[in-house]
Design a protein around this motif. Structure first.
Motif, PDB file in Angstrom:
ATOM      1  N   LEU A 215      -0.966  30.887   0.116  1.00 11.72           N
ATOM      2  CA  LEU A 215      -2.384  30.761   0.436  1.00 11.72           C
ATOM      3  C   LEU A 215      -3.163  30.506  -0.845  1.00 11.72           C
ATOM      4  O   LEU A 215      -3.155  31.337  -1.749  1.00 11.72           O
ATOM      5  CB  LEU A 215      -2.907  32.024   1.121  1.00 11.72           C
ATOM      6  CG  LEU A 215      -2.146  32.488   2.372  1.00 11.72           C
ATOM      7  CD1 LEU A 215      -1.300  33.700   2.045  1.00 11.72           C
ATOM      8  CD2 LEU A 215      -3.102  32.799   3.499  1.00 11.72           C
ATOM      9  N   ASP A 216      -3.821  29.350  -0.923  1.00  9.56           N
ATOM     10  CA  ASP A 216      -4.570  29.011  -2.133  1.00  9.56           C
ATOM     11  C   ASP A 216      -6.052  29.297  -1.923  1.00  9.56           C
ATOM     12  O   ASP A 216      -6.745  28.545  -1.266  1.00  9.56           O
ATOM     13  CB  ASP A 216      -4.349  27.538  -2.479  1.00  9.56           C
ATOM     14  CG  ASP A 216      -4.855  27.204  -3.878  1.00  9.56           C
ATOM     15  OD1 ASP A 216      -5.356  28.122  -4.552  1.00  9.56           O
ATOM     16  OD2 ASP A 216      -4.747  26.041  -4.284  1.00  9.56           O
ATOM     17  N   GLU A 217      -6.504  30.390  -2.487  1.00 13.58           N
ATOM     18  CA  GLU A 217      -7.906  30.816  -2.347  1.00 13.58           C
ATOM     19  C   GLU A 217      -8.397  30.635  -0.921  1.00 13.58           C
ATOM     20  O   GLU A 217      -9.361  29.919  -0.673  1.00 13.58           O
ATOM     21  CB  GLU A 217      -8.784  30.026  -3.321  1.00 13.58           C
ATOM     22  CG  GLU A 217      -8.287  30.174  -4.741  1.00 13.58           C
ATOM     23  CD  GLU A 217      -9.295  29.690  -5.771  1.00 13.58           C
ATOM     24  OE1 GLU A 217     -10.492  29.777  -5.480  1.00 13.58           O
ATOM     25  OE2 GLU A 217      -8.869  29.265  -6.836  1.00 13.58           O
ATOM     26  N   PRO A 218      -7.729  31.291   0.024  1.00 13.60           N
ATOM     27  CA  PRO A 218      -8.031  31.021   1.429  1.00 13.60           C
ATOM     28  C   PRO A 218      -9.420  31.493   1.836  1.00 13.60           C
ATOM     29  O   PRO A 218      -9.984  30.986   2.789  1.00 13.60           O
ATOM     30  CB  PRO A 218      -6.960  31.815   2.184  1.00 13.60           C
ATOM     31  CG  PRO A 218      -6.584  32.911   1.253  1.00 13.60           C
ATOM     32  CD  PRO A 218      -6.708  32.341  -0.123  1.00 13.60           C
TER      33      PRO A 218
ATOM     34  N   PHE B 191      -4.102  25.521   2.851  1.00 16.90           N
ATOM     35  CA  PHE B 191      -4.806  24.812   1.798  1.00 16.90           C
ATOM     36  C   PHE B 191      -6.179  25.396   1.560  1.00 16.90           C
ATOM     37  O   PHE B 191      -6.826  25.916   2.466  1.00 16.90           O
ATOM     38  CB  PHE B 191      -4.940  23.331   2.159  1.00 16.90           C
ATOM     39  CG  PHE B 191      -3.640  22.593   2.056  1.00 16.90           C
ATOM     40  CD1 PHE B 191      -2.662  22.765   3.023  1.00 16.90           C
ATOM     41  CD2 PHE B 191      -3.394  21.745   1.008  1.00 16.90           C
ATOM     42  CE1 PHE B 191      -1.459  22.102   2.925  1.00 16.90           C
ATOM     43  CE2 PHE B 191      -2.193  21.071   0.901  1.00 16.90           C
ATOM     44  CZ  PHE B 191      -1.231  21.253   1.866  1.00 16.90           C
ATOM     45  N   GLN B 192      -6.592  25.273   0.302  1.00 16.82           N
ATOM     46  CA  GLN B 192      -7.885  25.821  -0.085  1.00 16.82           C
ATOM     47  C   GLN B 192      -9.026  25.210   0.723  1.00 16.82           C
ATOM     48  O   GLN B 192      -9.932  25.894   1.147  1.00 16.82           O
ATOM     49  CB  GLN B 192      -8.103  25.563  -1.576  1.00 16.82           C
ATOM     50  CG  GLN B 192      -9.400  26.132  -2.086  1.00 16.82           C
ATOM     51  CD  GLN B 192      -9.472  26.116  -3.601  1.00 16.82           C
ATOM     52  OE1 GLN B 192      -8.559  25.674  -4.266  1.00 16.82           O
ATOM     53  NE2 GLN B 192     -10.556  26.623  -4.134  1.00 16.82           N
ATOM     54  N   ASN B 193      -8.944  23.892   0.964  1.00 15.87           N
ATOM     55  CA  ASN B 193      -9.998  23.239   1.765  1.00 15.87           C
ATOM     56  C   ASN B 193      -9.577  23.141   3.227  1.00 15.87           C
ATOM     57  O   ASN B 193     -10.146  22.364   3.975  1.00 15.87           O
ATOM     58  CB  ASN B 193     -10.320  21.864   1.196  1.00 15.87           C
ATOM     59  CG  ASN B 193      -9.119  20.960   1.224  1.00 15.87           C
ATOM     60  OD1 ASN B 193      -8.022  21.386   1.567  1.00 15.87           O
ATOM     61  ND2 ASN B 193      -9.305  19.710   0.873  1.00 15.87           N
TER      62      ASN B 193
ATOM     63  N   LYS C 246      -2.391  28.407 -11.465  1.00 18.45           N
ATOM     64  CA  LYS C 246      -2.062  29.093 -10.217  1.00 18.45           C
ATOM     65  C   LYS C 246      -1.762  28.094  -9.098  1.00 18.45           C
ATOM     66  O   LYS C 246      -0.740  28.190  -8.415  1.00 18.45           O
ATOM     67  CB  LYS C 246      -3.241  29.989  -9.783  1.00 18.45           C
ATOM     68  CG  LYS C 246      -3.674  30.981 -10.839  1.00 18.45           C
ATOM     69  CD  LYS C 246      -4.833  31.833 -10.360  1.00 18.45           C
ATOM     70  CE  LYS C 246      -6.115  31.081 -10.094  1.00 18.45           C
ATOM     71  NZ  LYS C 246      -6.804  30.580 -11.296  1.00 18.45           N
ATOM     72  N   THR C 247      -2.676  27.138  -8.933  1.00 26.39           N
ATOM     73  CA  THR C 247      -2.464  26.148  -7.880  1.00 26.39           C
ATOM     74  C   THR C 247      -1.192  25.354  -8.147  1.00 26.39           C
ATOM     75  O   THR C 247      -0.407  25.087  -7.224  1.00 26.39           O
ATOM     76  CB  THR C 247      -3.673  25.199  -7.797  1.00 26.39           C
ATOM     77  OG1 THR C 247      -4.817  25.966  -7.458  1.00 26.39           O
ATOM     78  CG2 THR C 247      -3.459  24.132  -6.751  1.00 26.39           C
ATOM     79  N   THR C 248      -0.963  25.007  -9.395  1.00 27.88           N
ATOM     80  CA  THR C 248       0.246  24.250  -9.737  1.00 27.88           C
ATOM     81  C   THR C 248       1.487  25.040  -9.355  1.00 27.88           C
ATOM     82  O   THR C 248       2.450  24.482  -8.811  1.00 27.88           O
ATOM     83  CB  THR C 248       0.241  23.934 -11.242  1.00 27.88           C
ATOM     84  OG1 THR C 248      -0.988  23.292 -11.566  1.00 27.88           O
ATOM     85  CG2 THR C 248       1.400  23.021 -11.600  1.00 27.88           C
TER      86      THR C 248
HETATM   87 MG    MG Z   1      -6.604  26.262  -8.009  1.00 29.95          MG
END
Ligand code: MG
Ligand code: ATP
Lengths: 399, 304, 269
Positions: A190-193, A114-116, A75-77
């Motif tokens: 949005l990556d796991e926001p 970004f997730q972080n 997913k992130t990729t």
């Molecule tokens: Mg990921």
């Protein structure tokens, strides 16, 4: 548009999944006719490992799309491919008709949250939000108004001069959101926001995100681990497994008409009985299962072609009763009855889940809403019950 | 192109200048040391032959090559002076490293167990002497250790000794100076590994029935071995070639290899022999240097 | 590691260790204010030896030489060392990387007699006139390795998604570096410069090899005086050097505090 599937409301998935995709009985809401973002056969490998495997997907303008899948499925990729941090080994990424696969990240009208959060620690909230606007060469006055607008949008008034390390987790998350929204990207990734937020804050933020997306009319693609979150927010959900999209559907279709056994088990809870088709009458199949005897199942489009199948039934559609309910022959709701003993009871507040052991030794899970405060209806462990469900509620899944 | 790769190209370009610099001023000079270690001593300026001139071309080069000799290395292995100073260097380095470990470990351990806000201060206190000049610190000890220095004064007034003790120009003074100068280099890597250690590991050990002493020897110490290795190498390698400390604090009857090299170079003006000594010293240090390079790379690049 | 009980053993070993590190320096500083010519007889407080130093032409020249070599070589070393750190921390794999990092890490422990001798032989072969520039080059070569290590460890500890975020928001790689990465490694670069300056100010061996007649550095002077015995004037010079270093450290730590609280609203947009 070459072979656009937008018209039919269906999305082209890799060739193998196309037939399964057509199995969805319910129509999809149409957001827009034109795909804004078209991913065509995109593949990305790290060494010998295929992180994204010839994946195709259309995203329409104004859509809220969620990507769901087990950890490490790519997913992130995929998001990084869209943002430009990775370049695909093959395939094309079209944005508004132009191939952007080789465009560098800073030249794409796509932004990522970004997730972080990746907030710049040396810049204040205001400078973080203004960062992308300055890069775009916006006039000073315009930047000022846009930043103020963004700050108001994410309700951070009064915190403009703070540094990221002087903010709470939820506030940081809002700054990250404001920063990625400020440039008005055509697509926001949005990556796991919301992964770092607690349940209450997560739920209120979900609502805010949906409201924002509707108000700004932007296209959102969100990655999440949380099925409920995906179902709550997204108009459509894409389920990924091992670098491939295995189903793209509305939340309802995904849950009620999973395309494969794997998806049925991945999304929510389900009872599965393996068996063989032994009879076919009108649109009703008889499936002889080893665990639960012969089950009656309604057959939907397209027809089941294989002999060896699984019958699937969601726990909340399995009811329990002390005595078998009467069924008049020929009624449209043909009922399956399974006798057994309650072996496990779990009270979860809104619902109670039961495990019923059948004579064959197989377990059937059932969940029932606790509609009354007093437990007159509750079943106890050791009690003999009949678990029953209608033929229409059953799904037939090919192996 | 991944984001990392987008950055890689300009980053590599940035490295060109330092790369060339290091090749010219670090790598190439070793070539000269090697070359001169193979040539003959001469009373001239510079004091060695052959001095070959690249402009004279290939013939001059072969002629020069023909003149190269291993005489200097033969001298190194045949003369007691060199062998003894090598042995002394090794003994001094091994002994000092052991003493440093014995002293440095408890200090690093004590630092790592301080409350968090004190750790930064303790760290500062250990680093600051390292920032102050090393020569000055040796000089400070000479002040204290000399014949009528503070140490003897105190010992005399306390009637511990009846006559001034000779401290300077002894091996004890040298070891003291070495330990004093290198202590921060031992403490810092030890502290780095000890402070990174997860407290719950020790709790788990005691939960599983280990006494504090057992927990230390079975858990803490094995886990701190990378720090021990880093600290030991960081001290051992430069001590082998140390010059200033033994020159100022130790007696002159036995020399360390760094002193011998210095003597040959500055006093005897025998550049070829000095170069040969340097080559031999370098060969001696190759294994610990390789080990150190590995440790450094693992630490700085995360095993890339 | 456990922030456990501070046992008496821990406390004692720490206190003894610190006393061992500091006492000699404190004694040196005190004796630099001694009025007596005899280094070990206390003759009351006085600035006599400081006056002596400021009247000593040769010492002053050496001090000036050391300070200028230190400043120039530290600046060069910071420049080269930072570039090297960027190459190692962001260059991924490239041909010659192992050689590069080996060349940068080994001078950290290489005995100074070897580095000094080899550089001298190079300068002789190049027929370079020995003096200010040869010492400066030698010190740059040694100290840039320290700068590299300091800056590289800061760079690798940075969150790389910050650079990606900068690119996502419209920066090309160079701008992403200047606007986002550089402000975060500034303190490491400043620390690197200080380290380089102080190492240069400290070095005897390499300077002895690479300098020419008539251009001795302060440590070379101090060293040759010290070989002849303790002199009160040296106490004063050493105290001045310690004072200078202390000032540098204090300024630098204030600067880093300031930049972390006030932040970089002065960032060059
Ligand atoms: Mg990921
Ligand atoms: N830079 C990389 N080099 C090598 N392998 C990678 C790299 N990035 C990702 N992978 C691999 O690709 C696969 C997909 O990674 P990805 O980060 O896209 O997963 P994900 O679906 O986002 O997982 P999660 O839900 O845990 O975040 C993983 O198996 C991962 O190990």
């Amino acid at each position: 548009m070459i072979g656009s599937a937008g018209e039919s409301g269906l999305t082209s998935v890799t060739a193998g999944e196309a037939s399964a995709e057509a199995a969805k009985p319910l129509p999809e809401p149409i957001v827009s006719d034109m795909p804004l973002l078209r991913i065509e056969g995109v593949a990305k490998s790290f060494g010998n490992f295929r992180a994204v495997d010839r994946l195709s997907l259309d995203i329409r303008a104004g859509e809220f799309f969620a990507l769901l899948g087990p950890s490490g499925c790519g997913k992130t990729t995929l998001l990084r491919l869209l943002a430009g941090f990775e370049a695909p080994d093959e395939g094309r990424i079209l944005l508004g008709g132009n191939d952007i696969a080789q465009v560098l990240p800073h030249e794409r009208p796509v932004n990522m949250m970004f997730q972080n959060y990746a907030l710049f620690p040396h810049l204040s909230v205001r400078d973080n939000i203004a960062f992308g606007l300055k890069r775009a060469g916006m006039a000073r006055a315009d930047i000022k108004t846009r930043v103020a607008e963004m700050v108001a949008l994410v309700k951070l008034e009064g915190l403009e001069r703070r540094k990221p390390d002087q903010l709470s987790g939820g506030q940081r998350q809002r700054v990250a959101l404001a920063r990625s929204l400020a440039r008005r990207p055509q697509v926001l990734l949005l990556d796991e926001p919301l992964a770092a937020l607690d349940k209450k804050l997560r739920e209120s933020t979900q609502a805010e995100l949906m409201e924002l997306q509707r108000r700004l009319g932007m296209t959102f693609i969100i990655v999440t681990h949380d099925q409920e979150e995906a179902m709550t927010m997204a108009g459509r959900i894409g389920v990924m497994d091992a670098g491939r999209l295995v189903q793209v559907a509305t939340p309802r279709n995904l849950y009620e008409a999973p395309a494969t056994r794997w998806i049925a088990e991945f999304v929510g809870d389900i009872n599965l009985f393996n068996g063989q088709v032994v009879g076919r009458e009108h649109s009703r199949l008889a499936v002889a299962t080893s665990d639960a005897g012969t089950l009656a199942v309604s057959e939907l489009w397209p027809p089941v072609t294989k002999e060896i199948v699984s019958v699937a039934i969601r726990p909340e559609k399995v009811k329990l009763s002390r005595r078998a309910p009467a069924s008049d022959e020929g009624a449209s709701h043909m009922i399956n009855r399974l006798e057994g003993v309650v072996v496990d009871v779990n009270y979860l507040g809104g619902i109670t889940t039961y495990k019923v052991k059948l004579e064959s030794g197989a377990l059937v899970r059932s969940s029932m809403a606790n509609t009354a405060r007093l437990d007159v209806d509750a079943y106890l462990a050791g009690q003999r019950v009949v678990a029953w469900f209608t033929a229409d509620d059953c799904l037939v899944l090919e192996q | 192109m991944s984001a990392r790769r987008i950055f890689a190209r300009p980053a590599r370009l940035a490295a060109v200048a330092p790369y060339l610099w290091m090749v010219l001023f670090f790598l190439v000079p070793f070539g000269f040391v090697l070359k001169i270690s193979l040539s003959q001593t001469a009373i001239a300026q510079p004091p060695y032959t052959p001095v070959f001139d690249v402009t004279e071309g290939r013939q001059a080069l072969t002629a020069a090559l023909a003149q190269l000799s291993f005489d200097n290395f033969k001298l190194l292995v045949s003369d007691d002076l060199y062998i003894l100073s090598y042995l002394r260097s090794l003994t001094v380095a091994v002994t000092s490293t052991l003493i440093l470990l014995l002293i440095g470990y408890p200090i690093a351990y004590g630092m790592a167990r301080l409350p968090q806000r004190w750790q930064g201060i303790a760290m500062m206190l250990v680093i600051v002497p390292f920032w102050t000049s090393f020569l000055i610190r040796i000089y400070a000890w000479i002040n204290i250790l000399q014949h009528d220095g503070l140490l003897n004064q105190i010992l005399l007034t306390l009637h511990i000794v009846s006559a001034p003790v000779v401290w300077l120009s002894t091996d004890s003074a040298m070891y003291l100076g070495i330990v004093y100068s290198y202590l921060p280099f031992m403490i810092l890597p030890l502290y780095a590994t000890l402070s990174r250690m997860d407290a719950s590991v020790l709790e788990a050990a005691s939960d599983l029935g280990a006494s504090p002493r057992q927990a230390f020897w079975l858990v803490t110490f094995p886990l701190s071995l990378p720090g021990v290795a880093a600290g030991a190498l960081l001290c051992f390698i430069p001590i082998v070639g140390e010059f200033v400390i033994p020159d100022l604090l130790a007696g002159s009857n036995s020399l360390m290899i760094g002193q011998t090299l210095w003597l040959e170079f500055f006093t005897n003006k025998d550049w070829p022999v000095a170069s040969a000594a340097a080559v031999a010293l370098l060969l001696l240090l190759v294994p610990p240097l390789v080990l150190y390079d590995r440790l450094q790379r693992r630490q700085l690049e995360g095993g890339r | 590691m456990a922030v456990g009980r501070i046992t008496r053993f821990n406390m004692t070993s720490l206190a003894l260790g610190l006393a061992f590190l500091y006492l000699p320096i404190v004694i040196l500083i005190i004796y630099s204010f001694n009025a007596s010519r005899l280094v070990n007889v206390w003759g009351g407080w006085s600035l006599r030896w400081y006056h002596e130093f400021f009247g000593d032409r040769a010492m002053l020249d050496a001090a000036w030489m050391s300070l200028s070599v230190g400043a120039v070589s530290a600046t060069l070393a910071t420049l080269l060392g930072t570039l090297a750190a960027i190459g190692l921390a962001r260059g991924e794999r490239f041909r010659g990387r192992a050689l590069f990092s080996g060349m940068l890490y080994s001078p950290l422990v290489m005995p100074e007699v070897i580095s000094g001798l080899s550089l001298l032989l190079l300068f002789v072969a190049l027929n370079a006139e020995r003096g200010f520039w040869t010492v400066t080059i030698a010190h740059t070569t040694l100290t840039m390795c320290f700068v590299t290590v300091v800056v590289q460890s800061r760079l690798t500890s940075l969150d790389r998604s910050l650079e990606e975020a900068a690119m996502d928001l419209g920066c090309d790689p160079l701008r992403a570096f200047l606007l986002v990465t550089l402000p975060q490694i500034v303190t490491a670069i400043v620390a690197g410069w200080m380290l380089a300056f102080i190492l240069s100010l400290d070095d005897v061996v390499i300077a002895s090899f690479t300098t020419g007649p008539g251009s001795a550095t302060l440590p070379i002077r101090i060293y040759s005086e010290v070989r002849l015995g303790v002199k009160p004037e040296i106490n004063a010079i050493c105290t001045l050097v310690i004072g200078l270093i202390a000032v540098i450290i204090v300024i630098a730590s204030f600067a880093s505090k300031l930049s972390s609280t006030r932040g970089e609203s002065a960032a060059p947009f």
